[in-house]
Design a protein around this motif. Sequence first.
Motif, mmCIF file in Angstrom:
data_model
loop_
_atom_site.group_PDB
_atom_site.id
_atom_site.type_symbol
_atom_site.label_atom_id
_atom_site.label_comp_id
_atom_site.label_asym_id
_atom_site.label_seq_id
_atom_site.Cartn_x
_atom_site.Cartn_y
_atom_site.Cartn_z
ATOM 1 N N ARG A 135 0.744 -1.238 -0.011
ATOM 2 C CA ARG A 135 0.185 0.332 0.016
ATOM 3 C C ARG A 135 0.887 1.166 -0.260
ATOM 4 N N ASP A 136 2.005 0.798 0.883
ATOM 5 C CA ASP A 136 2.932 2.886 0.909
ATOM 6 C C ASP A 136 4.026 2.957 -0.500
ATOM 7 N N GLU A 137 3.814 1.410 -1.798
ATOM 8 C CA GLU A 137 4.375 2.031 -2.627
ATOM 9 C C GLU A 137 3.174 1.739 -3.819
ATOM 10 N N GLY A 138 1.992 2.074 -2.961
ATOM 11 C CA GLY A 138 0.991 2.393 -4.726
ATOM 12 C C GLY A 138 0.216 1.596 -4.802
ATOM 13 N N LYS A 139 -0.085 0.538 -4.262
ATOM 14 C CA LYS A 139 -0.294 -0.756 -4.776
ATOM 15 C C LYS A 139 -1.976 -1.227 -4.856
ATOM 16 N N SER A 140 -2.897 -2.005 -5.584
ATOM 17 C CA SER A 140 -4.403 -1.584 -4.513
ATOM 18 C C SER A 140 -4.238 -3.046 -5.179
ATOM 19 N N THR A 141 -3.378 -4.045 -5.509
ATOM 20 C CA THR A 141 -3.848 -5.442 -5.863
ATOM 21 C C THR A 141 -2.482 -5.654 -5.818
ATOM 22 N N VAL A 142 -1.793 -7.189 -5.419
ATOM 23 C CA VAL A 142 -0.426 -7.521 -5.499
ATOM 24 C C VAL A 142 -0.213 -7.793 -6.694
ATOM 25 N N PRO A 143 0.776 -6.881 -7.176
ATOM 26 C CA PRO A 143 1.923 -7.512 -8.554
ATOM 27 C C PRO A 143 1.576 -8.702 -9.229
ATOM 28 N N LEU A 144 1.120 -9.098 -10.071
ATOM 29 C CA LEU A 144 1.329 -10.976 -10.901
ATOM 30 C C LEU A 144 2.884 -11.218 -11.273
ATOM 31 N N ASP A 145 3.433 -10.760 -11.568
ATOM 32 C CA ASP A 145 5.009 -10.876 -12.469
ATOM 33 C C ASP A 145 6.524 -10.477 -11.217
ATOM 34 N N HIS A 146 6.111 -9.851 -10.707
ATOM 35 C CA HIS A 146 6.405 -9.101 -8.945
ATOM 36 C C HIS A 146 6.900 -10.564 -7.407
ATOM 37 N N PRO A 147 8.090 -10.277 -7.237
ATOM 38 C CA PRO A 147 8.478 -11.280 -6.021
ATOM 39 C C PRO A 147 7.243 -11.295 -4.525
ATOM 40 N N TYR A 148 6.710 -9.924 -4.486
ATOM 41 C CA TYR A 148 5.953 -9.996 -3.910
ATOM 42 C C TYR A 148 4.475 -11.105 -3.587
ATOM 43 N N ALA A 149 4.353 -11.414 -5.073
ATOM 44 C CA ALA A 149 3.417 -12.695 -5.631
ATOM 45 C C ALA A 149 3.693 -13.747 -4.951
ATOM 46 N N VAL A 150 4.838 -13.931 -5.099
ATOM 47 C CA VAL A 150 5.628 -15.847 -4.629
ATOM 48 C C VAL A 150 5.176 -16.041 -3.417
ATOM 49 N N THR A 151 4.714 -16.681 -2.867
ATOM 50 C CA THR A 151 5.033 -17.152 -2.000
ATOM 51 C C THR A 151 5.813 -18.425 -1.639
ATOM 52 N N VAL A 152 6.269 -19.462 -1.220
ATOM 53 C CA VAL A 152 7.438 -20.531 -0.339
ATOM 54 C C VAL A 152 6.362 -21.289 -1.089
ATOM 55 N N PRO A 153 7.323 -21.831 -2.466
ATOM 56 C CA PRO A 153 6.652 -22.952 -2.826
ATOM 57 C C PRO A 153 6.237 -24.397 -1.924
ATOM 58 N N GLY A 154 5.160 -25.517 -2.040
ATOM 59 C CA GLY A 154 4.824 -25.505 -0.923
ATOM 60 C C GLY A 154 5.212 -27.361 -1.969
ATOM 61 N N ALA A 155 5.006 -27.405 -2.909
ATOM 62 C CA ALA A 155 4.146 -28.993 -3.590
ATOM 63 C C ALA A 155 5.541 -29.768 -3.090
ATOM 64 N N ILE A 156 6.917 -29.216 -3.161
ATOM 65 C CA ILE A 156 8.104 -30.363 -3.273
ATOM 66 C C ILE A 156 8.127 -31.057 -1.586
ATOM 67 N N ASP A 157 7.630 -30.119 -0.614
ATOM 68 C CA ASP A 157 7.297 -30.255 0.752
ATOM 69 C C ASP A 157 6.029 -31.619 1.463
ATOM 70 N N ALA A 158 5.251 -30.763 0.218
ATOM 71 C CA ALA A 158 3.776 -31.995 0.120
ATOM 72 C C ALA A 158 4.004 -33.513 -0.577
ATOM 73 N N PHE A 159 5.067 -33.386 -1.499
ATOM 74 C CA PHE A 159 5.109 -34.865 -1.969
ATOM 75 C C PHE A 159 6.051 -35.238 -1.477
ATOM 76 N N CYS A 160 6.879 -34.707 -1.169
ATOM 77 C CA CYS A 160 8.343 -36.199 0.289
ATOM 78 C C CYS A 160 7.576 -36.555 1.674
ATOM 79 N N THR A 161 6.435 -35.234 1.752
ATOM 80 C CA THR A 161 5.112 -35.996 3.430
ATOM 81 C C THR A 161 4.527 -36.499 2.937
ATOM 82 N N MET A 162 3.629 -37.149 1.488
ATOM 83 C CA MET A 162 2.568 -37.846 1.534
ATOM 84 C C MET A 162 3.232 -38.911 0.957
ATOM 85 N N SER A 163 4.345 -39.383 0.020
ATOM 86 C CA SER A 163 5.115 -40.267 0.120
ATOM 87 C C SER A 163 5.653 -41.125 1.451
ATOM 88 N N GLU A 164 5.931 -40.291 2.385
ATOM 89 C CA GLU A 164 6.159 -40.812 3.363
ATOM 90 C C GLU A 164 5.240 -41.048 4.229
#
Length: 511
Positions: A82-111
């Motif tokens: 908001r301080d940067e003047g954004k009203s939505t999260v920009p799609l193509d910026h690292p701000y939009a990247v949450t920590v990838p969860g799939a690999i942990d899920a695959f490892c956990t489900m396999s185990e």
Amino acid sequence: MNGLCATSHPLAASTAVDVLRRGGNAMDAAIAGAVLLGLCEPAMTGIGGDCFALVSPAGTEDVVAVNGSGRAPAGHNAALLRDEGKSTVPLDHPYAVTVPGAIDAFCTMSERWGKLGLADSLAPAIRYMDEGVPIPPRVAFDYAQAHENLQGAARHHFLKDGKPLKTGDILALPGQAEVLRRISKHGRSAFYEGEVAEDMLAALNAGGGRHTTEDFAAARTTFADPLAGHYKGRELLEHPPNGQGITAHLMLNILSHFDLAAMDPFGVERAHVEAEAAKLAYDARNRFLSDPDTMTGLAHLQAPETAERLAALIDPNRAMASATTVSEAVHKDTIYLTVVDRDRMVVSLIYSVFHSFGSGIASEKFGILFQNRGAGFSLAEGHANEMAGGKRPLHTIIPAMVRDEGRVTMPFGVMGGQYQPNGHARVMSNMTDYGMDPQAALDAPRSFAEGGKLMVERGYAPEVAAALAEKGHAVDTPVTPIGGAQAILIHPSGVLEGASDPRKDGCAIGY
């Protein structure tokens, strides 16, 4: 009779069945097929993405919801944007990247549920990522539509001389093959710690992100009970928040107040009522859905009286201009793959990078393409889904299962971003109200109200589109197919019947 996989690329489906033939179970097969889809359909998914799953272990009709979605880095918050003047999260910026969860899920489900082990599940994808696979027509179509989303190192890893790949071109991802080799040997730590994590952090932070080694090391899959909803005596199991499965329940609850079975399945009346129900259900979703640790409106969305009051707002002759305005009083208080094995373990799994090619950002050395799930956060101050460090955003991906009289009868899923709850409602209605078999239910034409327009696929008669326009809908014929779906019907005899959406290049394969 022995096992079946339905997914959106034939190589992934056949790979999953090969794993079953070698003695693996449905979880081993699902992981094998899903990880391979990151190469076969690179715009749709990949190891830099997230996944959700519903799992019914062999010998039981119980279902477990697996949440493999990532969290926002501790340093990201809505006030920052908001301080940067954004009203939505920009799609193509690292701000939009949450920590990838799939690999942990695959490892956990396999185990937890796998039989052969993670190394055997990852072996096919490693081989194909080194050797490459041909680009089929639907993937070439996606490349043509979305290749400009790729930026920086991603253009090197996913384009050919700076241009989109075409049908018959070969895509290899040797950097990701190396990552998977390390995960095979060392488990999740090979991805979330050390050189691979450093490669990902460098790419994200060079672009303005605030991701840290602690953020990646803290990634953890969580388990929960699925949400159970009912439509005309059938039980629909959906993934709980932060997935949007409750939206499918609310939409079906609204539609249950109308006699859909008496309507033409491909006529004006059904398309109109469904569009209005979708507007109201999605508006409710946007108001309340968030990280389960902070969400307070779940009971409101599940309440029968909420659906009843929303259904009463639908005018059978006129499209509503704004669901938000119309429904204010009601709320004032408040890529897919399925596998079933011979022992009838059932896996309903959906795995995605969100938008086509996700954020468009990839790590330089290993070519890990990142999702942009953080774009699912709200930047509105005080909103339940407001972006905050360590928080999971609203997610569009939702695996589903149907239970009839207590028996798991059909894992299914409908890909296609925002369309998914509408797709679940449409498939359930196609089969329940109109008696369609699974393949017919997936083949049938679709419509979807989104962004002020009613998208109506070419499968509808022109006069239907014209009549919908007369009701006030801004009708548009989409260039891209609406979603894509897969399903496996488990007959009382144990026979498996697969269905695969023609909107994708995939198929259902069994043995």
